[in-house]
Design a protein around this motif. Structure first.
Motif, PDB file in Angstrom:
ATOM      1  N   UNK A 105      16.686 -15.231  12.874  1.00 55.25           N
ATOM      2  CA  UNK A 105      15.934 -14.135  12.259  1.00 55.25           C
ATOM      3  C   UNK A 105      16.692 -13.634  11.036  1.00 55.25           C
ATOM      4  N   UNK A 106      18.023 -13.557  11.170  1.00 56.73           N
ATOM      5  CA  UNK A 106      18.818 -13.086  10.049  1.00 56.73           C
ATOM      6  C   UNK A 106      18.792 -14.096   8.894  1.00 56.73           C
ATOM      7  N   UNK A 107      18.843 -15.367   9.239  1.00 53.98           N
ATOM      8  CA  UNK A 107      18.744 -16.404   8.212  1.00 53.98           C
ATOM      9  C   UNK A 107      17.436 -16.303   7.446  1.00 53.98           C
ATOM     10  N   UNK A 108      16.357 -16.069   8.188  1.00 50.42           N
ATOM     11  CA  UNK A 108      15.047 -15.929   7.542  1.00 50.42           C
ATOM     12  C   UNK A 108      15.052 -14.754   6.578  1.00 50.42           C
ATOM     13  N   UNK A 109      15.711 -13.669   7.011  1.00 53.42           N
ATOM     14  CA  UNK A 109      15.792 -12.475   6.173  1.00 53.42           C
ATOM     15  C   UNK A 109      16.485 -12.797   4.846  1.00 53.42           C
ATOM     16  N   UNK A 110      17.554 -13.585   4.947  1.00 53.73           N
ATOM     17  CA  UNK A 110      18.312 -13.948   3.753  1.00 53.73           C
ATOM     18  C   UNK A 110      17.451 -14.808   2.816  1.00 53.73           C
ATOM     19  N   UNK A 111      16.720 -15.770   3.419  1.00 56.97           N
ATOM     20  CA  UNK A 111      15.837 -16.613   2.611  1.00 56.97           C
ATOM     21  C   UNK A 111      14.764 -15.760   1.948  1.00 56.97           C
ATOM     22  N   UNK A 112      14.227 -14.796   2.686  1.00 60.02           N
ATOM     23  CA  UNK A 112      13.192 -13.926   2.147  1.00 60.02           C
ATOM     24  C   UNK A 112      13.720 -13.081   0.990  1.00 60.02           C
ATOM     25  N   UNK A 113      15.008 -12.727   1.072  1.00 59.99           N
ATOM     26  CA  UNK A 113      15.575 -11.874   0.026  1.00 59.99           C
ATOM     27  C   UNK A 113      16.033 -12.668  -1.192  1.00 59.99           C
ATOM     28  N   UNK A 114      16.863 -13.704  -0.975  1.00 62.38           N
ATOM     29  CA  UNK A 114      17.452 -14.403  -2.124  1.00 62.38           C
ATOM     30  C   UNK A 114      17.216 -15.905  -2.080  1.00 62.38           C
ATOM     31  N   UNK A 115      16.127 -16.331  -1.418  1.00 66.47           N
ATOM     32  CA  UNK A 115      15.739 -17.736  -1.449  1.00 66.47           C
ATOM     33  C   UNK A 115      15.123 -18.068  -2.797  1.00 66.47           C
ATOM     34  N   UNK A 116      14.491 -19.235  -2.867  1.00 63.52           N
ATOM     35  CA  UNK A 116      13.902 -19.656  -4.142  1.00 63.52           C
ATOM     36  C   UNK A 116      12.794 -18.718  -4.612  1.00 63.52           C
ATOM     37  N   UNK A 117      12.028 -18.174  -3.678  1.00 58.87           N
ATOM     38  CA  UNK A 117      11.022 -17.172  -4.059  1.00 58.87           C
ATOM     39  C   UNK A 117      11.288 -15.891  -3.290  1.00 58.87           C
ATOM     40  N   UNK A 118      12.569 -15.525  -3.197  1.00 60.48           N
ATOM     41  CA  UNK A 118      12.935 -14.300  -2.508  1.00 60.48           C
ATOM     42  C   UNK A 118      12.485 -13.072  -3.278  1.00 60.48           C
ATOM     43  N   UNK A 119      12.529 -11.937  -2.603  1.00 65.88           N
ATOM     44  CA  UNK A 119      12.089 -10.688  -3.233  1.00 65.88           C
ATOM     45  C   UNK A 119      12.970 -10.341  -4.431  1.00 65.88           C
ATOM     46  N   UNK A 120      14.277 -10.583  -4.296  1.00 67.52           N
ATOM     47  CA  UNK A 120      15.191 -10.249  -5.397  1.00 67.52           C
ATOM     48  C   UNK A 120      14.912 -11.101  -6.644  1.00 67.52           C
ATOM     49  N   UNK A 121      14.880 -12.447  -6.526  1.00 68.28           N
ATOM     50  CA  UNK A 121      14.563 -13.241  -7.738  1.00 68.28           C
ATOM     51  C   UNK A 121      13.183 -12.939  -8.315  1.00 68.28           C
ATOM     52  N   UNK A 122      12.212 -12.633  -7.462  1.00 63.40           N
ATOM     53  CA  UNK A 122      10.883 -12.294  -7.981  1.00 63.40           C
ATOM     54  C   UNK A 122      10.953 -11.003  -8.801  1.00 63.40           C
ATOM     55  N   UNK A 123      11.675 -10.011  -8.261  1.00 64.53           N
ATOM     56  CA  UNK A 123      11.817  -8.741  -8.982  1.00 64.53           C
ATOM     57  C   UNK A 123      12.579  -8.962 -10.286  1.00 64.53           C
ATOM     58  N   UNK A 124      13.640  -9.788 -10.194  1.00 69.41           N
ATOM     59  CA  UNK A 124      14.443 -10.071 -11.388  1.00 69.41           C
ATOM     60  C   UNK A 124      13.581 -10.705 -12.476  1.00 69.41           C
ATOM     61  N   UNK A 125      12.742 -11.677 -12.035  1.00 70.39           N
ATOM     62  CA  UNK A 125      11.901 -12.357 -13.010  1.00 70.39           C
ATOM     63  C   UNK A 125      10.904 -11.386 -13.647  1.00 70.39           C
ATOM     64  N   UNK A 126      10.349 -10.505 -12.819  1.00 72.68           N
ATOM     65  CA  UNK A 126       9.368  -9.545 -13.330  1.00 72.68           C
ATOM     66  C   UNK A 126      10.023  -8.560 -14.294  1.00 72.68           C
ATOM     67  N   UNK A 127      11.253  -8.142 -14.002  1.00 70.57           N
ATOM     68  CA  UNK A 127      11.909  -7.104 -14.804  1.00 70.57           C
ATOM     69  C   UNK A 127      12.574  -7.669 -16.060  1.00 70.57           C
ATOM     70  N   UNK A 128      13.302  -8.784 -15.879  1.00 65.32           N
ATOM     71  CA  UNK A 128      14.097  -9.278 -17.008  1.00 65.32           C
ATOM     72  C   UNK A 128      13.662 -10.654 -17.515  1.00 65.32           C
ATOM     73  N   UNK A 129      12.763 -11.306 -16.770  1.00 66.17           N
ATOM     74  CA  UNK A 129      12.324 -12.629 -17.191  1.00 66.17           C
ATOM     75  C   UNK A 129      13.344 -13.720 -16.949  1.00 66.17           C
ATOM     76  N   UNK A 130      14.435 -13.375 -16.245  1.00 68.37           N
ATOM     77  CA  UNK A 130      15.453 -14.397 -15.955  1.00 68.37           C
ATOM     78  C   UNK A 130      15.340 -14.871 -14.503  1.00 68.37           C
ATOM     79  N   UNK A 131      16.105 -15.901 -14.152  1.00 70.24           N
ATOM     80  CA  UNK A 131      16.037 -16.432 -12.788  1.00 70.24           C
ATOM     81  C   UNK A 131      17.424 -16.679 -12.209  1.00 70.24           C
ATOM     82  N   UNK A 132      18.352 -15.781 -12.493  1.00 68.50           N
ATOM     83  CA  UNK A 132      19.734 -15.972 -12.041  1.00 68.50           C
ATOM     84  C   UNK A 132      19.851 -15.989 -10.525  1.00 68.50           C
ATOM     85  N   UNK A 133      19.072 -15.156  -9.857  1.00 69.80           N
ATOM     86  CA  UNK A 133      19.241 -15.003  -8.411  1.00 69.80           C
ATOM     87  C   UNK A 133      18.381 -15.979  -7.610  1.00 69.80           C
ATOM     88  N   UNK A 134      17.628 -16.827  -8.318  1.00 67.99           N
ATOM     89  CA  UNK A 134      16.756 -17.760  -7.620  1.00 67.99           C
ATOM     90  C   UNK A 134      17.587 -18.770  -6.810  1.00 67.99           C
TER      91      UNK A 134
END
Lengths: 272, 352
Positions: A105-134
């Motif tokens: 469950x914790x692994x899934x959480x990590x994937x959901x947050x900073x996986x290839x389409x995690x919430x963090x990279x999606x937010x980063x892309x929306x805000x700055x147009x970059x994909x560093x955290x993908x």
């Protein structure tokens, strides 16, 4: 009295049934060859294999380094929880909630947050147009973040227990004698917490060694030993070498704990 | 609270737990491994429960090889009634002595090459292993759809591709075997296939431990190698995904069932096996874009959507089963651990 003794007997029976019997079974499997006779071939084979050896060492180093770092990073949170103050209750609840995210469950959480389409990279892309955290989840820094995720909250709770017991008069005395906050922390608080810090690092280290679900899902660059054991068992049905590896991991963990205790030179370490 | 009371409470809890699990166990029919998002086992499970009241264990393990490992470990005290797996692993299962024979209703209609003569395993369906692409992800990267297997090795697609681990999944191990023949290899030489699998990883392609269909739908991977149905079913449900069957060749994974040796609930297991080859289950499989072994049950619209690949390369199941364990070993040493390709293949007698 009788109640306490009854409970102790129950606990002992439970330990035998739930821990010692399976552990003995694992030990037996690791020492029995296909014909059912005694062998140490599995140990020889696993220890001689450079890949498994480097995986074991890599795992120990990784878990030790992250445990030390996580314990230090957990100090401010542990301080707040232990000394009370605004938000302490919420912080404690947050750290405790961490226990709900075990393994996969914790692994899934990590994937959901900073996986290839995690919430963090999606937010980063929306805000700055970059994909560093993908896809950071699948890198070694990502693995560090993932481990910190369960190490820091647990370490904070362990530290908070010790901080609660700190004698406030010592801190007051330090302040009265004119110690600056930095001096107070370095010269009074940290020496007082030395035992607690060591035992927290050790507990965190052992929890990390046993962690498996996170690594199974996200570890790509570093082969975590528990995952290597899983693969021997599940993918190749090599029960003998998987069992030998499990014993090796357990023994390494115990040895590391004993060594750390010696190194710390203290006998007052809670929980160990 | 007296000690007696405490002990009594413990006892009562134990009895209640036991009774509860008995009651549940009677409705539950355990199998390895029926993944909800693979061949739409979710729908098969729902339909079977509706018809019989028997609940299936959905999502117990992660793949054919993990099922086999569990069955080997449990063969003295079987915990499940059988397995759904790829037939290369099923053949291994028979060799390992974890299966027992049964010939379900409809067994005779299965072609000889797709069943064990004694009934230790039989095909229920098959699926071509293809490339799935998430069109949203590719558009974001301004990339065209890949056309061939070798396209996936191009830097353009770096870090976008994924598939399941061949060491866990039967679909993936079949692909790891089959890509060798697509790439021009032979039964005596797995160098071309292994080179491809390594190049795939070197280009950032991931071999993952979980069921991957849903990962393509969300765009966690932009390109997925998987059974076609796992991509076409979400497509039919509106996901931005498409299937590409490369013209340089496609292989199919054969999927089937086996009964576990000493299965605890053989009567109901047999009924379930019979049902799986019957009209209802076969048409659910077809409607989920897998190719049912009884071809006549495949809905026409689905048949049109599935199409036939330009070049379907037939696989020798017996040979695949004979080398698949060594192939998985070699794959692990070469791709996961970075071992020397030629040395390792030679050691496992997969190349001269």
């Amino acid at each position: 009295m009788t109640l306490t003794r009854g409970a102790a007997v129950m606990l002992l029976l439970f330990l035998v049934a739930a821990v010692l019997v399976p552990a003995a079974q694992v030990l037996r499997t690791s020492l029995t060859d296909a014909e059912g006779s005694f062998t140490i071939a599995y140990y020889a084979q696993v220890l001689a294999d450079p890949y498994f050896r480097s995986s074991l060492i890599g795992t120990m180093v990784f878990c030790a380094a992250t445990s030390v770092a996580a314990t230090l990073l957990a100090l401010p949170a542990g301080w707040r929880i232990g000394r009370g103050g605004r938000g302490a209750v919420y912080l404690r609840a947050f750290c405790q909630a961490n226990y709900a995210f075990g393994g996969i469950a914790y692994g899934m959480l990590v994937v959901t947050l900073i996986g290839n389409v995690g919430l963090v990279p999606l937010a980063e892309h929306a805000l700055f147009g970059t994909e560093w955290t993908k896809g950071v989840a699948y890198t070694v820094p990502g693995l560090v973040i993932a481990y910190f995720g369960f190490q820091i909250p647990r370490a904070a709770l362990l530290l908070a227990q010790a901080i609660e017991k700190l004698d406030p008069r010592l801190l007051d005395a330090a302040r009265t004698l004119g110690a600056s906050p930095v001096q107070k922390t370095l010269l009074v608080v940290l020496p007082l917490l030395r035992g607690a810090l060591t035992s927290t690092v050790l507990s965190t280290f052992l929890i990390s060694l046993a962690s498996f679900g996170v690594a199974l899902l996200v570890s790509r660059k570093l082969t975590i030993y528990a995952v290597a054991i899983y693969k021997e068992f599940m993918a190749f049905s090599e029960f003998g070498s998987a069992a030998a590896m499990a014993v090796i991991l357990s023994v390494s963990a115990v040895l590391a704990a004993v060594a750390a205790r010696r190194f710390a030179g203290r006998t007052d370490m809670a929980g160990l | 609270m007296k000690r007696r009371d405490v002990l009594g409470a413990f006892g009562a809890t134990a009895v209640m737990t036991f009774a509860g699990s008995r009651a549940r166990a009677e409705q539950l029919l355990p199998f390895y491994d029926l993944p909800a998002k693979y061949m739409n086992w979710a729908a098969l499970g729902t339909a079977y429960e509706k018809r019989t009241g028997v609940k299936l264990t959905i999502d117990l393990k992660t793949g054919s090889s993990t099922a086999l490992a569990a069955m080997k470990a449990e063969v003295a005290r079987p915990q499940v009634n059988g397995a759904f797996w790829s037939l290369d692993i099923a053949i291994e299962g028979k060799k390992a002595g974890v299966t027992m024979p049964y010939k379900p209703k409809g067994f005779d209609a299965i072609p000889d090459s797709r069943k064990d003569r004694d009934g230790h395993w039989w095909a229920m369906s098959s699926a071509n292993i293809v490339i799935g692409a998430n069109t949203d992800v590719l558009r974001k990267h301004n990339l065209p759809l890949p056309k061939t297997w070798n396209d996936l090795l191009k830097p353009d697609y770096k870090g976008l591709c994924g598939m399941m681990e061949p060491t866990y999944s039967g679909t993936a191990s079949t692909f790891a075997y089959g890509i060798n023949f697509i790439q021009g290899g032979t039964k005596d030489d797995f160098t071309p296939g292994m080179k491809w699998l390594k190049a795939f990883a070197d280009n950032g392609g991931q071999y993952r431990s979980e069921t991957m269909g849903p990962r393509l739908v969300t765009g966690d991977v932009g390109i997925l190698i998987d059974a076609e149905g796992n991509i076409l079913l979400p497509k039919a449900e509106g996901a931005p995904v498409v299937v590409i069957a490369p013209p340089d060749g496609v292989v199919a994974v054969e999927l089937g069932m086996s009964m576990m040796k000493g299965a605890p609930d053989q009567e109901r297991a047999r009924q379930f096996f019979d049902w799986l080859l019957g009209d209802e289950a076969q048409s659910i499989i077809g409607a989920s874009y897998f190719r049912p072994v009884r071809k006549e049950t495949l809905p026409k619209a689905v048949a049109a959507e599935l199409g036939e690949p330009e070049k379907l390369i037939p696989l020798d199941l017996e040979h695949e089963a004979a080398v698949v364990t060594n192939l998985k070993r070699a794959f692990t040493e070469i791709v996961t651990r970075g071992g020397d390709l030629a040395d390792v293949l030679r050691r496992y007698r997969l190349a001269a």
